[in-house]
Design a protein around this motif. Structure first.
Motif, short mmCIF file in Angstrom:
data_model
loop_
_atom_site.label_atom_id
_atom_site.label_comp_id
_atom_site.label_asym_id
_atom_site.label_seq_id
_atom_site.Cartn_x
_atom_site.Cartn_y
_atom_site.Cartn_z
N SER A 1 -11.92 4.80 -6.94
CA SER A 1 -12.34 5.48 -8.15
C SER A 1 -11.52 6.73 -8.43
N SER A 2 -10.85 7.29 -7.39
CA SER A 2 -10.03 8.48 -7.67
C SER A 2 -8.80 8.08 -8.48
N ALA A 3 -8.32 6.87 -8.30
CA ALA A 3 -7.16 6.41 -9.06
C ALA A 3 -7.50 6.35 -10.55
N SER B 1 -9.25 9.03 2.21
CA SER B 1 -7.88 8.49 2.35
C SER B 1 -6.87 9.58 2.66
N ARG B 2 -7.03 10.72 1.98
CA ARG B 2 -6.04 11.78 2.13
C ARG B 2 -6.01 12.27 3.59
N THR B 3 -7.21 12.54 4.12
CA THR B 3 -7.30 12.97 5.51
C THR B 3 -6.80 11.87 6.43
N LYS C 1 0.80 -1.24 0.00
CA LYS C 1 0.00 0.00 0.00
C LYS C 1 0.83 1.27 0.00
N TYR C 2 0.26 2.30 -0.60
CA TYR C 2 0.73 3.70 -0.49
C TYR C 2 0.02 4.27 0.73
N TRP C 3 0.80 4.62 1.76
CA TRP C 3 0.15 5.17 2.96
C TRP C 3 1.08 6.21 3.57
N GLY C 4 0.84 7.46 3.23
CA GLY C 4 1.63 8.57 3.79
C GLY C 4 2.36 9.34 2.70
N LYS C 5 2.35 10.65 2.88
CA LYS C 5 3.01 11.54 1.89
C LYS C 5 4.21 12.23 2.52
N ARG C 6 5.27 12.37 1.73
CA ARG C 6 6.37 13.20 2.20
C ARG C 6 6.24 14.62 1.66
N GLY D 1 -2.90 14.47 -9.19
CA GLY D 1 -4.34 14.47 -8.94
C GLY D 1 -4.66 13.60 -7.74
N SER D 2 -4.13 12.38 -7.75
CA SER D 2 -4.34 11.43 -6.66
C SER D 2 -3.18 10.44 -6.75
N GLY D 3 -2.54 10.17 -5.62
CA GLY D 3 -1.33 9.36 -5.66
C GLY D 3 -1.52 8.04 -6.40
N SER D 4 -2.58 7.32 -6.02
CA SER D 4 -2.79 5.99 -6.60
C SER D 4 -3.10 6.04 -8.10
N ALA D 5 -3.45 7.22 -8.62
CA ALA D 5 -3.72 7.36 -10.06
C ALA D 5 -2.46 7.14 -10.89
N SER D 6 -1.29 7.36 -10.28
CA SER D 6 -0.04 7.12 -11.02
C SER D 6 0.02 5.68 -11.51
N ARG D 7 -0.57 4.75 -10.73
CA ARG D 7 -0.50 3.34 -11.09
C ARG D 7 -1.56 2.96 -12.12
N SER D 8 -2.63 3.77 -12.22
CA SER D 8 -3.74 3.42 -13.12
C SER D 8 -3.46 3.79 -14.58
C1 2P0 Z 1 -3.28 2.49 -2.05
N1 2P0 Z 1 -4.80 4.00 -0.81
O1 2P0 Z 1 -2.07 2.23 -2.20
C2 2P0 Z 1 -3.69 3.11 -0.73
C3 2P0 Z 1 -4.10 2.09 0.26
C4 2P0 Z 1 -5.76 3.76 0.21
C5 2P0 Z 1 -5.20 2.72 1.05
O2 2P0 Z 1 -3.93 5.14 -2.52
O3 2P0 Z 1 -4.34 11.78 -1.29
O4 2P0 Z 1 -6.82 8.45 -3.09
O5 2P0 Z 1 -5.29 11.37 -3.56
O6 2P0 Z 1 -2.92 10.75 -3.05
O7 2P0 Z 1 -4.49 7.94 -3.93
C6 2P0 Z 1 -5.87 6.03 -1.62
O8 2P0 Z 1 -5.24 7.25 -1.62
O9 2P0 Z 1 -4.81 9.50 -2.00
C7 2P0 Z 1 -4.81 5.03 -1.68
P1 2P0 Z 1 -4.31 10.91 -2.51
P2 2P0 Z 1 -5.38 8.30 -2.80
O10 2P0 Z 1 -4.13 2.20 -2.93
#
Ligand code: 2P0
Length: 339
Positions: free
Chosen positions: A130-132, A216-218, A42-47, A162-169
């Motif tokens: 869905s944000s991804a 997720s961001r909060t 998982k992606y969890w936390g921003k620098r 736009g959203s971190g996880s979108a980089s993977r989509s």
């Molecule tokens: C993930 N999540 O790796 C992790 C696991 C949720 C839990 O990526 O703030 O909507 O837009 O970068 O991408 C959800 O976070 O957050 C997410 P932002 P994002 O899939």
């Protein structure tokens, strides 16, 4: 947290501007689709919150036909129009603002009113990411509409803003998002893992499709700020990433599943120990988890992953499909490599 330096010097607009021509070309319309993705590590936390630069690298599997479709066309009024799942949205709604803020990074001060029409075939804001797919599809559509001619790594890095996880989509199949080290974040982008795993399945078990109470961001910001357990997260994520990647290449479902499940549980442990606590699980989530653990005890090779929501995603191979379908009648199955 003092051990994760924050570098907020560059803005998104400054970084993106370097890749744009002064005047945009404009097409009549553009269409794009991006798959949603489920993280195994998982992606969890921003620098860096401005550029969405992560504390750790992550790995995901894309969800094939489940994702977002975005259509962009010129608006014949002087105003932008934002549509989501066939409904016109107010321009001051949070969805419209997110979309238009992103579009404005590319449109800048040029007066090009647009209709931006997004259709998700996954439940919006229900922990099914869905944000991804939304930001990735929007980025791909903008690239086409404005003829930006950006290559995929740049599209991935821009989607990340736009959203971190979108980089993977931006990619399909197994995808690794490298955290990167550069100040402008342009090395914080995804790459596709060059491998196919035809028998790999994901089972989506929807426990609830209502909007989650904390996004997720909060949630990740609160966790970084208040959870002592978060200190151990970056190192664990780095170790899990290596183990999950090697399990993908050796097609070892036990190694992949166990490590992905441990990674998801560890992420949730950091959330639960935040203050106020972030508990995304519902009683029904736990019921499904116990059922999965019982099945595993009985020899069924099936593993759990969960994101910032109550829904459960099962990881397994095709051989287990009939047993699992009998146990979980509402499960939606995705085979990312099916022909
Ligand atoms: C993930 N999540 O790796 C992790 C696991 C949720 C839990 O990526 O703030 O909507 O837009 O970068 O991408 C959800 O976070 O957050 C997410 P932002 P994002 O899939």
């Amino acid at each position: 947290m003092t051990n994760h330096p924050v570098n907020e010097q560059l803005t998104k607009a400054q970084v993106i501007n370097r890749y744009l021509k002064p005047k945009l070309a404009v097409k009549e319309s553009a269409d794009a689709f991006a798959s949603s993705n489920i993280a195994l590590c998982k992606y969890w936390g921003k620098r860096n919150g401005e550029l969405n630069l992560p504390v750790n690298s992550s790995i995901s599997i894309s969800l094939g036909h489940l994702g977002s479709h975005t259509h962009i066309s010129l608006s014949d009024t002087n105003e932008d129009q934002v549509r989501l799942n066939n409904q016109a949205l107010a321009l001051d709604s949070s969805f419209s603002k997110k979309v238009l803020n992103f579009v404005n990074l590319f449109r800048r001060d040029q007066k090009i009113p647009l209709i931006i029409d997004t259709r998700n075939n996954i439940p919006t804001a229900a922990g099914l990411a869905s944000s991804a797919s939304g930001f990735a599809a929007l980025m791909l559509a903008l690239n086409d509409f404005f003829d930006l001619q950006l290559d995929k790594t740049v599209l991935s890095a821009f989607s990340r803003m736009g959203s971190g996880s979108a980089s993977r989509s931006i990619y399909s199949g197994f995808v690794r998002w490298n955290m990167g080290v550069d100040e402008d974040g342009m090395d914080s982008c995804a790459t596709q893992l060059e491998t196919q795993w035809p028998t790999f399945c994901i089972g989506l078990i929807k426990v609830s499709t209502t909007q989650k109470p904390v996004d997720s961001r909060t949630g990740m910001n609160r966790t970084i700020e208040t959870s002592h357990l978060y200190n151990s997260w970056p190192q664990q994520a780095a170790e899990d990433l290596t183990s999950i990647e090697s399990a993908i290449f050796s097609q070892d479902i036990e190694q992949l599943g166990a490590c992905a499940e441990k990674n998801a549980m560890s992420m949730h442990a950091t959330m639960i120990s935040a203050w106020p606590p972030l508990v995304y699980w519902l009683p029904e989530s736990l019921a499904v988890m116990h059922k999965v653990w019982q099945l595993r005890e009985a020899g069924v090779s099936v593993y759990i992953t969960m994101d910032a929501g109550p829904n459960i995603k099962l990881l397994f191979e095709e051989q287990q499909l009939s047993v699992l379908e009998a146990e979980f009648s509402t499960m939606e199955v995705v085979r990312p490599f099916a022909k």
